[in-house]
Design a protein around this motif. Structure first.
Motif, PDB file in Angstrom:
ATOM      1  N   LEU A  32      31.315 -63.569  79.085  1.00 16.10           N
ATOM      2  CA  LEU A  32      32.467 -63.010  79.800  1.00 16.10           C
ATOM      3  C   LEU A  32      32.304 -63.162  81.314  1.00 16.10           C
ATOM      4  O   LEU A  32      31.194 -63.172  81.837  1.00 16.10           O
ATOM      5  N   SER A  33      33.424 -63.229  81.993  1.00 16.97           N
ATOM      6  CA  SER A  33      33.396 -63.305  83.458  1.00 16.97           C
ATOM      7  C   SER A  33      33.146 -61.913  84.035  1.00 16.97           C
ATOM      8  O   SER A  33      33.223 -60.897  83.328  1.00 16.97           O
ATOM      9  N   GLN A  34      32.870 -61.865  85.327  1.00 16.95           N
ATOM     10  CA  GLN A  34      32.606 -60.588  86.000  1.00 16.95           C
ATOM     11  C   GLN A  34      33.833 -59.669  85.923  1.00 16.95           C
ATOM     12  O   GLN A  34      33.695 -58.469  85.700  1.00 16.95           O
ATOM     13  N   GLU A  35      34.992 -60.241  86.065  1.00 13.63           N
ATOM     14  CA  GLU A  35      36.234 -59.466  86.000  1.00 13.63           C
ATOM     15  C   GLU A  35      36.435 -58.859  84.607  1.00 13.63           C
ATOM     16  O   GLU A  35      36.817 -57.697  84.459  1.00 13.63           O
ATOM     17  N   GLU A  36      36.141 -59.628  83.565  1.00 13.37           N
ATOM     18  CA  GLU A  36      36.281 -59.143  82.192  1.00 13.37           C
ATOM     19  C   GLU A  36      35.262 -58.034  81.909  1.00 13.37           C
ATOM     20  O   GLU A  36      35.584 -57.054  81.229  1.00 13.37           O
ATOM     21  N   LEU A  37      34.042 -58.192  82.437  1.00 17.56           N
ATOM     22  CA  LEU A  37      33.020 -57.147  82.267  1.00 17.56           C
ATOM     23  C   LEU A  37      33.449 -55.854  82.949  1.00 17.56           C
ATOM     24  O   LEU A  37      33.273 -54.759  82.396  1.00 17.56           O
ATOM     25  N   LEU A  38      33.988 -55.978  84.140  1.00 14.72           N
ATOM     26  CA  LEU A  38      34.473 -54.809  84.868  1.00 14.72           C
ATOM     27  C   LEU A  38      35.561 -54.090  84.075  1.00 14.72           C
ATOM     28  O   LEU A  38      35.543 -52.863  83.943  1.00 14.72           O
TER      29      LEU A  38
END
Length: 160
Positions: A16-22
């Protein structure tokens, strides 16, 4: 719904991307109060364990002040509730010393209660179980910490 293992979840999170993790973390925080509390600990308090222990002790003081001492029945219910809270707070911190400190503080506060918990068999047994639990937890710590915590434990035994 089948719940996946932590290993599988970890592999999936790597993709997952950083945005999706957030977004996932925020959604977890909104879903359940315990998740939000854990996120709060990890983000704001995990770097200052002493401050965390002090804040939990303040919370425990408030809970102890709210105990209805008119009846042992009400005392038992509230004391068990406080003990459950301590277990939750201890799980947030992965340090064994935090759990030992909180349990020692819990036993200290139990000894200070009026009427005495030692006049009630159930509360007295609960206290003794916590003392045994503390002894087990202390035995796995570093020698210097064992000595310090054993001194505190002896103080508790003298007061009870």
């Amino acid at each position: 719904m089948k719940i996946e293992s932590i290993a599988i979840i970890k592999k999936e999170l790597k993709h997952l991307s950083q945005e999706e993790l957030l977004e996932l973390c925020l959604r977890l925080g909104k879903f359940k109060k315990e998740n939000k509390a854990l996120l709060t600990y990890l983000l704001f308090q995990s770097h200052d364990e002493d401050g965390y222990v002090a804040s939990v002790k303040t919370t425990l003081d408030e809970l102890f002040e709210a105990i209805n001492t008119d009846s042992y029945f009400y005392m038992k219910k509230t004391i068990r509730k406080i003990l459950r809270q301590i277990r939750v707070y201890s799980r947030y911190s992965l340090k064994k010393t935090t759990e030992v400190e909180l349990l020692l503080y819990f036993c200290k506060r139990l000894n200070e209660l009026k009427p005495s918990i030692h006049r009630n068999t159930t509360l007295s047994n609960l206290y003794e179980r916590q003392i045994l639990s503390i002894k087990k937890k202390i035995s796995v710590l570093h020698e210097d910490l064992q000595y310090d915590y054993n001194l505190q434990l002896q103080e508790l035994n003298e007061k009870s």
